[in-house]
Design an enzyme around this catalytic site. Sequence first.
Site, PDB file in Angstrom:
ATOM      1  N   GLY A  79      20.275 117.990 -17.530  1.00  0.00           N
ATOM      2  CA  GLY A  79      20.215 118.985 -16.472  1.00  0.00           C
ATOM      3  C   GLY A  79      21.427 119.890 -16.470  1.00  0.00           C
ATOM      4  O   GLY A  79      22.358 119.741 -17.266  1.00  0.00           O
ATOM      5  N   LYS A 101      27.367 130.031 -15.494  1.00  0.00           N
ATOM      6  CA  LYS A 101      27.763 128.891 -16.319  1.00  0.00           C
ATOM      7  C   LYS A 101      29.237 128.592 -16.086  1.00  0.00           C
ATOM      8  O   LYS A 101      30.099 129.434 -16.318  1.00  0.00           O
ATOM      9  CB  LYS A 101      27.504 129.221 -17.794  1.00  0.00           C
ATOM     10  CG  LYS A 101      27.671 128.051 -18.744  1.00  0.00           C
ATOM     11  CD  LYS A 101      27.218 128.452 -20.137  1.00  0.00           C
ATOM     12  CE  LYS A 101      27.352 127.295 -21.116  1.00  0.00           C
ATOM     13  NZ  LYS A 101      26.909 127.706 -22.487  1.00  0.00           N
ATOM     14  N   ASP A 113      33.451 117.952 -14.748  1.00  0.00           N
ATOM     15  CA  ASP A 113      34.032 118.762 -13.675  1.00  0.00           C
ATOM     16  C   ASP A 113      33.186 119.978 -13.322  1.00  0.00           C
ATOM     17  O   ASP A 113      33.471 120.683 -12.352  1.00  0.00           O
ATOM     18  CB  ASP A 113      35.461 119.193 -14.034  1.00  0.00           C
ATOM     19  CG  ASP A 113      35.533 120.045 -15.297  1.00  0.00           C
ATOM     20  OD1 ASP A 113      34.487 120.500 -15.791  1.00  0.00           O
ATOM     21  OD2 ASP A 113      36.657 120.249 -15.800  1.00  0.00           O
ATOM     22  N   ARG A 164      25.131 134.458 -17.401  1.00  0.00           N
ATOM     23  CA  ARG A 164      24.211 134.506 -18.534  1.00  0.00           C
ATOM     24  C   ARG A 164      22.844 134.972 -18.048  1.00  0.00           C
ATOM     25  O   ARG A 164      22.371 134.574 -16.984  1.00  0.00           O
ATOM     26  CB  ARG A 164      24.112 133.115 -19.173  1.00  0.00           C
ATOM     27  CG  ARG A 164      23.196 133.044 -20.369  1.00  0.00           C
ATOM     28  CD  ARG A 164      23.393 131.746 -21.129  1.00  0.00           C
ATOM     29  NE  ARG A 164      22.967 130.575 -20.383  1.00  0.00           N
ATOM     30  CZ  ARG A 164      23.163 129.325 -20.809  1.00  0.00           C
ATOM     31  NH1 ARG A 164      23.784 129.095 -21.951  1.00  0.00           N
ATOM     32  NH2 ARG A 164      22.749 128.301 -20.090  1.00  0.00           N
ATOM     33  N   ASP A 236      17.600 119.798 -25.842  1.00  0.00           N
ATOM     34  CA  ASP A 236      17.939 120.453 -24.586  1.00  0.00           C
ATOM     35  C   ASP A 236      18.585 121.809 -24.811  1.00  0.00           C
ATOM     36  O   ASP A 236      18.847 122.541 -23.856  1.00  0.00           O
ATOM     37  CB  ASP A 236      18.845 119.567 -23.729  1.00  0.00           C
ATOM     38  CG  ASP A 236      20.121 119.171 -24.444  1.00  0.00           C
ATOM     39  OD1 ASP A 236      20.037 118.440 -25.441  1.00  0.00           O
ATOM     40  OD2 ASP A 236      21.222 119.596 -24.017  1.00  0.00           O
TER      41      ASP A 236
END
Length: 466
Positions: A79, A101, A113, A164, A236
């Site tokens: 995820g 991002k 983090d 993005r 992914d």
Amino acid sequence: MVQFDNSYARLPERFYTKIAPEEVPAPEMVLFNAELAAQLGASDWDASVFAGNVIPDGADPLAQVYAGHQFGGWSPRLGDGRAVLLGEAVTEHGRFDIHLKGAGRTPYSRNGDGRAWIGPVLREFIVSEFMHAAGVPTTRALAAVRTGARVQRERALPGAILTRVAASHIRVGTFQYFTAQEDVEAVSVLADHVRARHFPEAKGTLGLYEAILAAQARLIAKWMGLGFVHGVMNTDNMAVSGETIDYGPCAFIDGYSPKAVYSSIDRQGRYAYEQQPSIAHWNLAQLGSCLVPLMEVELGSQAQAIDALSEVLNRFPMLYQAEWRRVFGAKIGLADAAEDDVPLVQDLLALMAQDGADFTNVFRGLSDGTARDWLLDREAFDRWSERWEARRSADFAAHMARANPAVIPRTHRIEQAIEASLAGDDSLALRLVRVLSTPFDLAEADRDLIQPPAEDEVVAQTFCGT
């Protein structure tokens, strides 16, 4: 003003977690894509929006859930661990995700983090915008901001966030997550969503699968034509839209080797340059497995479903080879490259590999007469060139003009830009973005950027930045 219509946020709640970006202390703009901002209606956004401190009207922030095979090992729950999807902008050019991002922790952070530092943010901005300019389907970069906070990696580094833009952020791993949950209903909902969003002409599940395979064949062939090594072709990191996504430890080949590997974490060469087509095929097989239950409903039996999907999957090598011939045929000036032309391309690549010749400059040099200068075994090149001259199109230079960029994002130049940025100087990053926005047309003043790295400039490994 961005016109949001957040279709992913309307999917069932198990597809995501609604979450806002974590605020940062001092947002500062580093790079801004004014042209893209105008297309999206985001020209009035400032650093506070791109840092996540201000949520624009109509946005519906969320983190997507997905799974994936990472270097072949199964991870059942990944995820968006450091990213937030602000929402989907609807424009005359289409629908686009706007994604922050490095926006902070989410439920999928897995003890991370949730942040990014300036190095990977600059790399993704520079490389993704070059890929777009070079005609490669890709996510794009809208903005890069410093956060005013430090993030801890091997040392404390300046935090940053990349905005993005993508056709979507749906991955093979998104399908895999729900398949692993034995949630056939969710797989069906996701398939319908992907079909409507990306492949509206596709008929049924099999048509969707065919469309995704064709898109990936086109994409990987374009990567190969630029000497691009993605570095982390995990499931992914494969977007079902057919766009390049997740520029982590990527690099472009300087001295050509089919076994080129740059990623510091790819110790076995799983994602080497020459392996990328077969890895794409493997990833698509994982997607096919997810679609079996849907095909079973459509065809009436699991055996028929597997046979139908396997038949489509087995066409991928043929689809890819056709795209590879088209891409590399154009690179050597052939208007209609045929199977008989493959040895001509392969022999040039073998000669380049023998010499470790510069990938970009050899191909560019075919049209301006300098290719021979980049090779050591020039007599062998002369013999190859005789065969090439007998085969190439009369207007070969025109076919090559948009197939062979003059300049690429050299890894050593990106590293120099990052180091300069760490010292407070963003001028090289700005220059690279400017020059690489027109990679086929190089001004004389920028010819220094075509040079391969000197011995003391070689960057042997690249890193993902997490």
